[in-house]
Design an enzyme around this catalytic site. Structure first.
Site: not given
Ligand SMILES: Cc1cc2nc3c(=O)[nH]c(=O)nc-3n(C[C@H](O)[C@H](O)[C@H](O)COP(=O)(O)OP(=O)(O)OC[C@H]3O[C@@H](n4cnc5c(N)ncnc54)[C@H](O)[C@@H]3O)c2cc1C
Length: 470
Positions: A38, A43, A183, A185, A272-273, A313, A445
Site C-alpha cells: 500500500e 512509515c 532492544g 532503541g 533494528g531493521r 532505508d 515569553h
Molecule cells: C515502528 C516504527 C516507527 C517509526 N517511527 C519513525 C518516526 O517517528 N520518524 C521517522 O522518521 N521514522 C520512523 N520510522 C522509520 C521509517 O518508517 C522509515 O525510515 C521509512 O519508512 C523509510 O522509508 P522508505 O521509503 O525508505 O521505505 P518504506 O517506508 O519501508 O517503503 C518501502 C516500500 O517499498 C515496497 N516494496 C518493497 N519491495 C518491493 C518490491 N520488490 N516491489 C514493489 N514494492 C516493494 C514496500 O511494500 C514498501 O511500501 C519508524 C519505523 C518503525 C518500524
C-alpha cells in the site's frame, strides 16, 4: 502497441519513493511507482504514523490521569478503550493513504500494483498477485526505494504471535499482560510507553550500557528515569540468552545474561531493521551491496550501475522517513538530469517517548571522541515559566558548541514538543548561526523555546533563570 517509456520508474511508495515521484512529476518527468503493498510504506502503514497516533491517545490518557493537578475533577474512571484507540489509528492511516493516492492522481504519477524485479538497467518486471500476467516496465532511470524490514536474532526468531516485531505490535489490540521488549532503541522505547499506559507490565532488555544507545548519554538517562518511574523494568548491558515455553501463568520464560529469568506473554523484538534487497534481482545486475545488505550509492545516490539510484532505508545509513524523502528529492532530480549531492550535515531526529527527544548534530560523547574543545550549555525545563504552567517539568535542553568559534555542534532536547523545538537548532546549524547569535535572538515569553536561548546563554555562563555556576 508501443510500450510507454517512463523517465523514472520508482520501486516502493514509502516516504522515499512517493516523495521522489511527486518531485519528479513537478519537474515534468513521466513517472511511475511500483508498490507491492500500500502507498505510504512502513512509515505510514506500520511505523511513524500509526505509532504516533497511538502515542497521542496514551499521552492524552496520561494527562487526563493528572487532571486533578490542574484543578479538574473527573468523575469515575478514565479507562482506555483499546478497540477505539486502534480504530482511530487505522482511520488516520486510511486518510493519509487516500491522500497519497490523490496526490499521485493530481501529479499524474502512475501507480502500478505488484512486486518489482529489475531485469536490466531500464527494465523492470512486475508480478501482481493472482493470475494476472507479469508486465514489463521500461524507464530511462530507476530508483529503488524498497525500504527495510524488522531484523531478528538467532534464538529470538519472529513467529508473529509470541515473538513479534513492531509490524505486529502496531496492530496488537489484545494488550499483553506482560511484555518483554528486546532492544531499548527508539522503537522499543516508544512501544514501552504505549503499552505501559495501556496496562502492560513491561521489562526491557538492552545490550548496550544505556537505553537509546544513539542518544547523548545525559538525555538518555532522563528517559531511563522516566521508564523506571512508570515501573518499567530496564536491564541495560544485558543479553537474552534463551527463551523456553513456560506454563499457563508464564507462557514464555526468558533467561537473561545477568542470570535472571523473566516471564512474559509476548516478546517484542526491536533490535533494528534490515534493508529489503532480496528478490529485486540485484545480484544478477551486479549492484554493489554493503556488509548489512544495504545498496551502496555514491553522493548523487546512484548505484554502481548507471541510471539506477537507491534511496531510503534500503541504502542503510540514517533510517528515518524524512531522510528517505530528502534522498528521494535528490535522486529524482539527478535522474532527470540534475547534479545534486546528498547533504547529511544537519539531520534532526526525533523520538516520541514521554517526554519526547529531539536531536541534531553531535552528542557530547561524539564531540569529545573527536578531541574537539567544546563548551556545553544546559537549561532545565523546570526553570521555564511555560513548563511550570503546562505541568511538564521533566526535561533538559543541551547545546554543544565549539569552545573557540561558538559554532553549534549539536543540540539535544528532552521535554514536551522536543521534536518541534529541535528545528530551531537545526536551522541555526545550517545557517552557520553561532551559539552567541542564537542567545541574542529575542524569544517569546513564556515559551519552551526560551529554553534554547537560555541554554545558548549558558554556554557562556550567563543564563538568566538558573543560579550561576559554582
Ligand atoms: C515502528 C516504527 C516507527 C517509526 N517511527 C519513525 C518516526 O517517528 N520518524 C521517522 O522518521 N521514522 C520512523 N520510522 C522509520 C521509517 O518508517 C522509515 O525510515 C521509512 O519508512 C523509510 O522509508 P522508505 O521509503 O525508505 O521505505 P518504506 O517506508 O519501508 O517503503 C518501502 C516500500 O517499498 C515496497 N516494496 C518493497 N519491495 C518491493 C518490491 N520488490 N516491489 C514493489 N514494492 C516493494 C514496500 O511494500 C514498501 O511500501 C519508524 C519505523 C518503525 C518500524
Amino acid at each position: 502497441m508501443r510500450l510507454m517509456v517512463y523517465d523514472v520508474a520508482i520501486i516502493g511508495a514509502g516516504p522515499g519513493g512517493y516523495v521522489a515521484a511527486i518531485r519528479g512529476s513537478q519537474l515534468g518527468g513521466r513517472i511511475c511507482v511500483i508498490e507491492q503493498e500500500e502507498v505510504g510504506g512502513t512509515c505510514l502503514q506500520l511505523g511513524c504514523i500509526p505509532t504516533k497516533a497511538l502515542i497521542s491517545s496514551v499521552e492524552l490518557l496520561r494527562r487526563m490521569r493528572d487532571a486533578e493537578k490542574f484543578g479538574l475533577r473527573i468523575e469515575g474512571d478514565i479507562r482506555p478503550d483499546i478497540g477505539a484507540i486502534f480504530a482511530r489509528k487505522d482511520q488516520i492511516v486510511a486518510n493519509l493513504t487516500q491522500g497519497i493516492r490523490l496526490l499521485f492522481k493530481a501529479n499524474r504519477v502512475n501507480l502500478i500494483k505488484g512486486q518489482a524485479r529489475v531485469v536490466s538497467p531500464g527494465r523492470i518486471l512486475v508480478r501482481s498477485a493472482g493470475d494476472a500476467p507479469a508486465q514489463t516496465i521500461e524507464a530511462k532511470s530507476i530508483i529503488i526505494a524498497t525500504g527495510s524490514k524488522p531484523a531478528s536474532i538467532a534464538g529470538l526468531e519472529l513467529d508473529g504471535v509470541s515473538i513479534i516485531s513492531s509490524d505486529e505490535a502496531v496492530k496488537m489490540q489484545d494488550v499483553p499482560g506482560r511484555l518483554l521488549i528486546v532492544g531499548a532503541g527508539a522503537i522499543g522505547c516508544e512501544f514501552a510507553f504505549i503499552f505501559r499506559q495501556l496496562g502492560s507490565e513491561i521489562t526491557m532488555v538492552e545490550l548496550m550500557p544505556q537505553v537509546l544507545p544513539q542518544e547523548d548519554a545525559e538525555i538518555a538517562r532522563v528517559i531511563e528515569r522516566e521508564l523506571k518511574k512508570e515501573r518499567i523494568k530496564v536491564f541495560t548491558g544485558t543479553r537474552v540468552e534463551s527463551v523456553r515455553e513456560g506454563d499457563d501463568q508464564f507462557p514464555l520464560l526468558v533467561r537473561l545474561s545477568n542470570g535472571q529469568e523473566v516471564g512474559a506473554d509476548k516478546i517484542l523484538v526491536s533490535i533494528g531493521r534490515q534493508p529489503n534487497t532480496a528478490e529485486l534481482g540485484l545480484d544478477k545486475l551486479g549492484i554493489q551491496l554493503g556488509s548489512h545488505n544495504e545498496i551502496v550509492v555514491n553522493r548523487y545516490l546512484e548505484t554502481n550501475i548507471k541510471g539506477i539510484y537507491a534511496i531510503g532505508d534500503v541504502i542503510g545509513g540514517i533510517m528515518l522517513a524524512h531522510v528517505a524523502s530528502a534522498e528521494g528529492i535528490v535522486a529524482v532530480e539527478n535522474a532527470l538530469g540534475g547534479n545534486r549531492e546528498m547533504d547529511y550535515r544537519v539531520v534532526p531526529a526525533g523520538i516520541f517517548t514521554s517526554p519526547e527527544i529531539g536531536r541534531v548534530g553531535l552528542t557530547e560523547q561524539q564531540a569529545r571522541e573527536r578531541g574537539q574543545d567544546i563548551k556545553i550549555g544546559r537549561f532545565p525545563l523546570r526553570a521555564l515559566g511555560r513548563a511550570q504552567a503546562m505541568g511538564e517539568l521533566t526535561g533538559l535542553i543541551k547545546i554543544i558548541s565549539d569552545a573557540e568559534t561558538g559554532e553549534i555542534l549539536g543540540g539535544h532536547i528532552v521535554g514536551p514538543s522536543a521534536t518541534e523545538l529541535i528545528h530551531e537548532i537545526a536551522l541555526a546549524m545550517c545557517s552557520d548561526i553561532s551559539c552567541e547569535e542564537l542567545a541574542e535572538l529575542i524569544h517569546i515569553h513564556p515559551t519552551l523555546s526560551e529554553g534554547l536561548m537560555e541554554a545558548a546563554h549558558d554556554v557562556y555562563n550567563r543564563a538568566i533563570n538558573i543560579p550561576p555556576p559554582g
